[in-house]
Write an enzyme that holds these catalytic residues in place. Structure first.
Site, PDB file in Angstrom:
ATOM      1  N   ARG A  64       8.471  -1.088   9.602  1.00  0.00           N
ATOM      2  CA  ARG A  64       8.954   0.216  10.082  1.00  0.00           C
ATOM      3  C   ARG A  64       8.892   0.321  11.597  1.00  0.00           C
ATOM      4  NH1 ARG A  64       6.511   1.263   5.305  1.00  0.00           N
ATOM      5  NH2 ARG A  64       4.514   1.442   6.352  1.00  0.00           N
ATOM      6  N   GLU A 101      -8.611  -4.541   4.312  1.00  0.00           N
ATOM      7  CA  GLU A 101      -9.739  -4.019   3.540  1.00  0.00           C
ATOM      8  C   GLU A 101     -10.235  -5.105   2.564  1.00  0.00           C
ATOM      9  OE1 GLU A 101      -8.743  -0.446   1.543  1.00  0.00           O
ATOM     10  OE2 GLU A 101     -10.825  -0.029   0.983  1.00  0.00           O
TER      11      GLU A 101
END
Ligand code: AMP
Length: 176
Positions: A64, A101
């Site tokens: 994006r 993560e």
């Protein structure tokens, strides 16, 4: 067109709970992109510290970030350089791994994408933990280019991504 305020831009960002997985509040920018005034106005705001001639290349982050970086490059009369996810660029690349993560990810840039000393504005749509932008910035530095600013449309400030970008001027238009 009247320039939009940051508040108008914020109202056009749609929150999608639990996408792509439980616990993530996904910031969907497609309503903003579909509105000509808001899209153009956000590009104006992302580039507002610069005039044509001040930036050699706008580097955008997959995927994006490309949307805003490419538009910013046209507005600043600068080149556009993509930092992509590993395995997508066809020519020889430099790669930079960073922590997610769970696990790691890798971004890449063409070895000849930027000339040493070139002045770069780095853009992505969203700053979360800062891992992606820090890796992209490391690639720009590896090419010997100079980062003038890192700009984001959105910053999730509670994730403290700025701490990974301490060495650079960082701006964001909408902060959560
Ligand atoms: P990070 O490396 O954690 O700063 O993540 C930034 C990258 O992940 C950006 O390229 C974003 O497009 C994407 N991203 C992370 N969190 C979100 C979110 N909540 N909504 C939309 N995109 C996100």
């Amino acid at each position: 067109m009247t320039p939009p305020t940051a508040a108008e831009i914020e109202r056009a960002i749609r929150n999608i709970p639990d996408f792509p997985k439980a616990g993530i509040q996904f910031k969907d920018i497609t309503p903003l992109l579909a509105d000509a005034r808001l899209f153009s106005g956000s590009v104006d705001l992302l580039t507002s510290n610069f005039k044509p001639g001040m930036v050699d290349a706008v580097v955008g982050i997959d995927a994006r970030g490309f949307i805003f970086a490419a538009a910013a490059a046209v507005r600043l009369e600068a080149g556009f350089v993509p930092v992509r996810k590993k395995g997508k660029l066809p020519h020889q690349t430099h790669e930079q791994e960073y922590d997610l993560e769970y696990g790691t990810a890798t971004v890449a840039v063409h070895v000849d994408a930027l000339k040493p000393g070139s002045r770069v504005l780095l853009i992505d749509d969203l700053l979360a933990t800062g891992g992606t932008a820090a890796a992209a910035a490391a690639l720009v530095q590896r090419l010997g280019a100079q980062i003038l600013e890192i700009s984001f449309l959105i910053e999730l400030s509670f994730l403290a991504g700025r701490e990974k970008l301490k060495n650079y001027p960082v701006r964001s238009l909408v902060v959560y």
